[in-house]
Design a protein around this motif. Structure first.
Motif, PDB file in Angstrom:
ATOM      1  N   ARG A 258       0.807  -1.218   0.000  1.00 21.80           N
ATOM      2  CA  ARG A 258       0.000   0.000   0.000  1.00 21.80           C
ATOM      3  C   ARG A 258       0.846   1.278   0.000  1.00 21.80           C
ATOM      4  O   ARG A 258       0.304   2.377  -0.060  1.00 21.80           O
ATOM      5  N   LEU A 259       2.150   1.117   0.083  1.00 22.43           N
ATOM      6  CA  LEU A 259       3.017   2.293   0.099  1.00 22.43           C
ATOM      7  C   LEU A 259       2.997   2.988  -1.265  1.00 22.43           C
ATOM      8  O   LEU A 259       3.012   2.350  -2.312  1.00 22.43           O
ATOM      9  N   ARG A 260       2.999   4.323  -1.226  1.00 22.65           N
ATOM     10  CA  ARG A 260       3.018   5.132  -2.449  1.00 22.65           C
ATOM     11  C   ARG A 260       4.233   6.047  -2.470  1.00 22.65           C
ATOM     12  O   ARG A 260       4.812   6.360  -1.423  1.00 22.65           O
ATOM     13  N   ARG A 261       4.603   6.480  -3.653  1.00 22.68           N
ATOM     14  CA  ARG A 261       5.715   7.408  -3.832  1.00 22.68           C
ATOM     15  C   ARG A 261       5.278   8.872  -3.735  1.00 22.68           C
ATOM     16  O   ARG A 261       6.113   9.750  -3.510  1.00 22.68           O
ATOM     17  N   TYR A 262       4.017   9.159  -3.921  1.00 20.20           N
ATOM     18  CA  TYR A 262       3.496  10.528  -3.974  1.00 20.20           C
ATOM     19  C   TYR A 262       3.960  11.352  -2.767  1.00 20.20           C
ATOM     20  O   TYR A 262       3.940  10.838  -1.647  1.00 20.20           O
ATOM     21  N   PRO A 263       4.430  12.600  -2.983  1.00 18.61           N
ATOM     22  CA  PRO A 263       4.326  13.434  -4.178  1.00 18.61           C
ATOM     23  C   PRO A 263       5.440  13.275  -5.202  1.00 18.61           C
ATOM     24  O   PRO A 263       5.520  14.080  -6.137  1.00 18.61           O
ATOM     25  N   ASP A 264       6.303  12.285  -5.042  1.00 23.02           N
ATOM     26  CA  ASP A 264       7.281  12.012  -6.084  1.00 23.02           C
ATOM     27  C   ASP A 264       6.555  11.450  -7.304  1.00 23.02           C
ATOM     28  O   ASP A 264       5.383  11.058  -7.227  1.00 23.02           O
TER      29      ASP A 264
ATOM     30  N   VAL B 146      17.399   4.473  14.390  1.00 24.54           N
ATOM     31  CA  VAL B 146      17.505   5.579  13.433  1.00 24.54           C
ATOM     32  C   VAL B 146      17.417   4.998  12.023  1.00 24.54           C
ATOM     33  O   VAL B 146      17.983   3.930  11.746  1.00 24.54           O
ATOM     34  N   VAL B 147      16.713   5.682  11.152  1.00 21.19           N
ATOM     35  CA  VAL B 147      16.588   5.267   9.756  1.00 21.19           C
ATOM     36  C   VAL B 147      17.124   6.385   8.870  1.00 21.19           C
ATOM     37  O   VAL B 147      16.736   7.552   9.014  1.00 21.19           O
ATOM     38  N   LEU B 148      18.012   6.021   7.946  1.00 27.56           N
ATOM     39  CA  LEU B 148      18.620   6.987   7.034  1.00 27.56           C
ATOM     40  C   LEU B 148      18.283   6.639   5.588  1.00 27.56           C
ATOM     41  O   LEU B 148      18.335   5.472   5.198  1.00 27.56           O
ATOM     42  N   GLU B 149      17.942   7.649   4.820  1.00 23.40           N
ATOM     43  CA  GLU B 149      17.717   7.524   3.381  1.00 23.40           C
ATOM     44  C   GLU B 149      16.620   6.525   3.032  1.00 23.40           C
ATOM     45  O   GLU B 149      16.694   5.842   2.003  1.00 23.40           O
ATOM     46  N   ASP B 150      15.615   6.442   3.875  1.00 21.78           N
ATOM     47  CA  ASP B 150      14.425   5.655   3.562  1.00 21.78           C
ATOM     48  C   ASP B 150      13.770   6.271   2.329  1.00 21.78           C
ATOM     49  O   ASP B 150      13.519   7.471   2.292  1.00 21.78           O
ATOM     50  N   LYS B 151      13.494   5.485   1.326  1.00 18.15           N
ATOM     51  CA  LYS B 151      13.007   6.058   0.066  1.00 18.15           C
ATOM     52  C   LYS B 151      11.615   6.657   0.225  1.00 18.15           C
ATOM     53  O   LYS B 151      11.388   7.837  -0.024  1.00 18.15           O
ATOM     54  N   TYR B 152      10.663   5.826   0.650  1.00 18.73           N
ATOM     55  CA  TYR B 152       9.274   6.301   0.762  1.00 18.73           C
ATOM     56  C   TYR B 152       8.593   5.784   2.033  1.00 18.73           C
ATOM     57  O   TYR B 152       7.386   5.866   2.141  1.00 18.73           O
ATOM     58  N   GLY B 153       9.377   5.258   2.967  1.00 19.45           N
ATOM     59  CA  GLY B 153       8.814   4.859   4.249  1.00 19.45           C
ATOM     60  C   GLY B 153       8.858   3.389   4.556  1.00 19.45           C
ATOM     61  O   GLY B 153       8.463   2.982   5.650  1.00 19.45           O
ATOM     62  N   ALA B 154       9.335   2.543   3.648  1.00 20.83           N
ATOM     63  CA  ALA B 154       9.311   1.099   3.890  1.00 20.83           C
ATOM     64  C   ALA B 154      10.130   0.711   5.118  1.00 20.83           C
ATOM     65  O   ALA B 154       9.689  -0.117   5.925  1.00 20.83           O
ATOM     66  N   LEU B 155      11.319   1.288   5.291  1.00 18.93           N
ATOM     67  CA  LEU B 155      12.163   0.920   6.429  1.00 18.93           C
ATOM     68  C   LEU B 155      11.575   1.432   7.740  1.00 18.93           C
ATOM     69  O   LEU B 155      11.490   0.695   8.731  1.00 18.93           O
ATOM     70  N   THR B 156      11.177   2.690   7.756  1.00 18.90           N
ATOM     71  CA  THR B 156      10.642   3.285   8.985  1.00 18.90           C
ATOM     72  C   THR B 156       9.363   2.591   9.411  1.00 18.90           C
ATOM     73  O   THR B 156       9.217   2.176  10.578  1.00 18.90           O
ATOM     74  N   LEU B 157       8.433   2.445   8.491  1.00 18.52           N
ATOM     75  CA  LEU B 157       7.138   1.863   8.841  1.00 18.52           C
ATOM     76  C   LEU B 157       7.236   0.360   9.032  1.00 18.52           C
ATOM     77  O   LEU B 157       6.515  -0.209   9.852  1.00 18.52           O
ATOM     78  N   GLY B 158       8.150  -0.277   8.314  1.00 17.42           N
ATOM     79  CA  GLY B 158       8.391  -1.698   8.555  1.00 17.42           C
ATOM     80  C   GLY B 158       8.935  -1.941   9.948  1.00 17.42           C
ATOM     81  O   GLY B 158       8.512  -2.853  10.657  1.00 17.42           O
ATOM     82  N   ALA B 159       9.899  -1.095  10.377  1.00 16.26           N
ATOM     83  CA  ALA B 159      10.442  -1.245  11.732  1.00 16.26           C
ATOM     84  C   ALA B 159       9.376  -0.973  12.783  1.00 16.26           C
ATOM     85  O   ALA B 159       9.314  -1.647  13.820  1.00 16.26           O
ATOM     86  N   ALA B 160       8.516   0.001  12.521  1.00 10.71           N
ATOM     87  CA  ALA B 160       7.459   0.339  13.484  1.00 10.71           C
ATOM     88  C   ALA B 160       6.403  -0.748  13.550  1.00 10.71           C
ATOM     89  O   ALA B 160       5.986  -1.163  14.644  1.00 10.71           O
TER      90      ALA B 160
END
Length: 376
Positions: free
Chosen positions: A8-14, A47-61
């Motif tokens: 369900r992750l999106r790239r928007y506004p990219d 800490v999360v660095l250079e997460d493209k669109y949230g997969a790492l941050t939200l996956g860890a959460a």
């Protein structure tokens, strides 16, 4: 209960397209490799660095129950996409975005990172982790194999006593680094500065800034046309300013011109501010971090200058240039001018005419074309 799914992750506004994705196999591999480290981590230690669109941050959460995750993304579009994806998943309260520095990394024990393609960017990130994170910090950094080089191992080894490489999975790989070498951070000074005597400018750059302290050849060609760019303009915008070379050159050439330099990259914005400071132009040039020109009102600019990127992340794609052209057309006043330099083979003239207005070629060399587009 979080409603989280990678799908369900999106790239928007990219830019979004069928061949552009918000998550890939390297995100999943990083999270899998980090599972043992994430399990015992306390709130505020991830800490999360250079997460493209949230997969790492939200996956860890969502998958590892991490809380108070501190996040830094160079691209504002990625930061905005993370915020939207977090809201959609009910995870907005599980992270906070911070600038690169001590507040981001102090006492961090687990760092998840998408490897930047620039070795200079990796060097700056690795130095900051080694300087500020906890002594027992573990860095799990991954990417697509086609974009990884052994030089990345060497950069990490300058700042960490232990660097290991995971087996490949789905064309992705992870580097794990630990045992920070504090003495190595003494020589890691960012931003860097170089004097370009031929232009009368000092250029400053952080690691992730495009072209670093050099001046790319497209920008150099565009600089030849400064005096022809709407001579009666009182204000100008350097769109996608990078290290701020065009903005600084415009301001230096026209002391009464007010200039806005804007870029979505945090490293570019920090670099441009340092460039303006080094050239004593802070009173004349305002540097803004923005997604294209989203903070600028309609029909408000007389002159916009642009050297557009033709990559979105690691993909060659016209979408980002078209987005910038479209926003420039919105922000220009009637009879305002957009001056653009582009690789001739990209053939941007029809798009500039459609999105901005009548477009004329004003210069062409063996590689680049310079055009001026006048707002209808």
């Amino acid at each position: 209960m979080s409603d989280f799914s990678f799908d369900r992750l999106r790239r928007y506004p990219d830019v979004e397209a069928d061949n552009l994705f918000a998550v890939d196999a390297s995100d999943r591999l990083i999270l899998d490799q980090a599972a043992d480290a994430l399990g015992p981590a306390e709130a505020g230690e991830v800490v999360v660095l250079e997460d493209k669109y949230g997969a790492l941050t939200l996956g860890a959460a969502a998958l590892a129950a991490a809380r108070d995750i501190r996040v830094h993304q160079d691209a504002l579009s990625g930061e905005l996409a993370l915020a939207r994806n977090a809201a959609e998943a009910g995870l907005s309260d599980r992270y906070r975005s911070l600038e690169l520095g001590e507040d981001l990394l102090v006492n961090a024990r687990v760092v998840l990172m998408q490897l930047p393609r620039s070795l200079a960017a990796l060097d700056e990130l690795a130095a900051a982790i080694a300087r500020f994170a906890a002594p027992d910090v573990v860095v799990i950094a991954g990417g697509r194999i086609k974009h990884m080089t052994t030089a990345m191992n060497e950069v990490l080894s300058r700042h960490f006593g232990s660097v290991s490489v995971s087996p490949a999975r789905q064309k992705s790989r992870v580097l794990t680094a630990s045992v920070p070498l504090l003495a190595a951070t003494d020589g890691a000074v960012w931003p860097q500065f170089v004097v370009h005597a031929d232009l009368g400018l000092t250029v400053s750059a952080h690691g992730a800034a495009f072209a670093g302290t050099t001046i790319d050849i497209g920008t150099r060609y565009l600089l030849e046309f400064l005096d022809r760019m709407k001579p009666d303009a009182q204000a100008a915008i350097d769109l996608g300013c990078g290290t701020g070379v065009i903005a600084a050159a415009l301001a230096r050439r026209r002391p009464r011109l007010c200039v806005i330099a804007t870029d979505q990259s945090a490293a570019a914005v920090a670099s441009a501010r340092a460039t303006m400071a080094a050239n004593e132009l802070l009173d004349q040039v305002t540097v803004v971090r923005d997604d294209a020109l989203s903070s600028q009102p309609d029909a408000s600019a007389e002159l916009i200058v642009l050297n557009p990127p033709f990559h979105i992340g690691s993909s060659v794609h016209a979408g980002i240039a078209l987005k910038l052209f479209d926003d420039a057309g919105r922000v220009l006043r009637p009879d305002g001018e957009l001056w653009t330099v582009w690789n001739t083979h990209l053939g941007y003239r029809p798009a500039l005419t459609r999105l901005v207005g009548t477009t004329h070629q004003v210069g062409r060399n063996s590689k680049f074309t310079v055009t001026v587009s006048t707002r209808r």
